[in-house]
Scaffold this active site. Structure first.
Site, short mmCIF file in Angstrom:
data_model
loop_
_atom_site.label_atom_id
_atom_site.label_comp_id
_atom_site.label_asym_id
_atom_site.label_seq_id
_atom_site.Cartn_x
_atom_site.Cartn_y
_atom_site.Cartn_z
N SER A 70 0.82 -1.21 0.00
CA SER A 70 0.00 0.00 0.00
C SER A 70 0.85 1.26 0.00
O SER A 70 2.01 1.24 0.42
CB SER A 70 -0.90 0.02 1.23
OG SER A 70 -1.58 -1.20 1.36
N1 SAH Z 1 -0.48 -5.26 4.07
C1 SAH Z 1 0.29 -5.46 2.85
C2 SAH Z 1 -0.43 -5.03 1.59
C3 SAH Z 1 -1.40 -6.04 1.26
S1 SAH Z 1 -2.03 -6.11 -0.39
C4 SAH Z 1 1.63 -4.78 2.91
O1 SAH Z 1 1.89 -4.02 3.86
O2 SAH Z 1 2.43 -5.00 2.00
C5 SAH Z 1 -3.34 -7.23 0.01
C6 SAH Z 1 -2.92 -8.67 0.22
O3 SAH Z 1 -4.08 -9.35 0.64
C7 SAH Z 1 -2.44 -9.37 -1.04
O4 SAH Z 1 -1.15 -9.89 -0.82
C8 SAH Z 1 -3.46 -10.47 -1.25
O5 SAH Z 1 -2.91 -11.67 -1.76
C9 SAH Z 1 -3.99 -10.67 0.15
N2 SAH Z 1 -5.32 -11.28 0.27
C10 SAH Z 1 -6.43 -11.07 -0.48
N3 SAH Z 1 -7.46 -11.80 -0.03
C11 SAH Z 1 -7.00 -12.49 1.06
C12 SAH Z 1 -7.59 -13.43 1.97
N4 SAH Z 1 -8.87 -13.80 1.90
N5 SAH Z 1 -6.82 -13.92 2.96
C13 SAH Z 1 -5.51 -13.56 3.07
N6 SAH Z 1 -4.91 -12.69 2.24
C14 SAH Z 1 -5.64 -12.16 1.25
#
Ligand code: SAH
Length: 220
Positions: free
Chosen positions: A63
């Site tokens: 993000s």
């Molecule tokens: N917090 C992260 C950014 C996350 S982007 C950081 O600081 O880098 C969102 C992430 O959520 C992605 O990697 C995606 O694969 C994951 N995601 C999406 N749906 C999900 C689910 N149901 N359970 C776990 N992870 C999930």
């Protein structure tokens, strides 16, 4: 080289966070400290401190720094808080939470990303981050209740199991779909029930799973 990153990080804190109203000094200190570039693929590290999200592979993103800050600020972390994060991605948000003294439980559904995030967090000695592979919309029942639940992916609605795993006086922060983008919501739990506050507009990659989108809405 590490010194030039330190300077870039200071600029990020000044121009992207402080100027936009992030004031909490513990929070700003955490952003000064965590080496964001180390959470990015090698070829993208030069852009680690720019004002936007960056690709981390598998169609996912880390993000925008300001968004990570707003989410963390909305959660009102105090040392010792038990935090559940859905969407480990790069592991950067987990590291910020750990810097604030939280005990972090984070879930990621894409094995390649989780593997990389684990390695980065291990190298940086973030021992208070516990990781798990799976569908985060179901939460992490064995470790519940949580003082804070952060969902770092955009959802059509709040997953029911996550509300159940939120402690009394807990805060849940989630980007919810509203029109063409999302709005950040903060849900507070009290003895009487749940209270929801609307925050600012944002754009996150989709939350996929049983209580999220059934499949990635970006593909057909
Ligand atoms: N917090 C992260 C950014 C996350 S982007 C950081 O600081 O880098 C969102 C992430 O959520 C992605 O990697 C995606 O694969 C994951 N995601 C999406 N749906 C999900 C689910 N149901 N359970 C776990 N992870 C999930």
């Amino acid at each position: 080289m590490s010194d030039s990153y330190r300077i870039e990080r200071e600029h990020m804190v000044e121009n992207q966070l402080k100027k936009r109203g992030i004031r909490n000094s513990r929070l700003l200190e955490a952003f000064r400290k965590v080496p964001r570039h180390q959470f990015l693929p090698r070829n993208l590290r030069g852009k680690a401190y720019t004002d936007g999200p960056s690709p981390i592979g598998e169609g996912q993103t880390i993000s925008q720094p300001y968004m990570t800050a707003i989410m963390t600020q909305s959660a009102e972390v105090v040392p010792g808080d038990r935090v559940l994060e859905i969407g480990t991605g790069s592991g950067y948000q987990s590291a910020i939470l750990a810097e604030l003294g939280a005990e972090v439980y984070t879930i990621e559904r894409i094995p390649e990303l989780l593997e990389q995030a684990r390695e980065t967090l291990r190298q940086l000695h973030y021992d208070k981050v516990h990781t798990r592979m799976g569908n985060g919309t179901l939460g992490w029942e064995e470790e519940a209740p949580f003082d804070i639940i952060l969902i770092t992916a955009g959802a059509p609605e709040i997953p029911g199991p996550l509300l159940e795993q939120l402690a009394i006086r807990g805060r849940l922060v989630i980007p919810l779909e509203e029109g063409y983008s999302q709005v950040l919501y903060v849900v507070r739990r009290s003895q009487k029930g749940f209270h929801q506050e609307r925050g600012e507009r944002c754009t996150f990659v989709p939350l996929i799973g049983e209580y999220g989108w059934k499949k990635d809405p970006r593909t057909r």
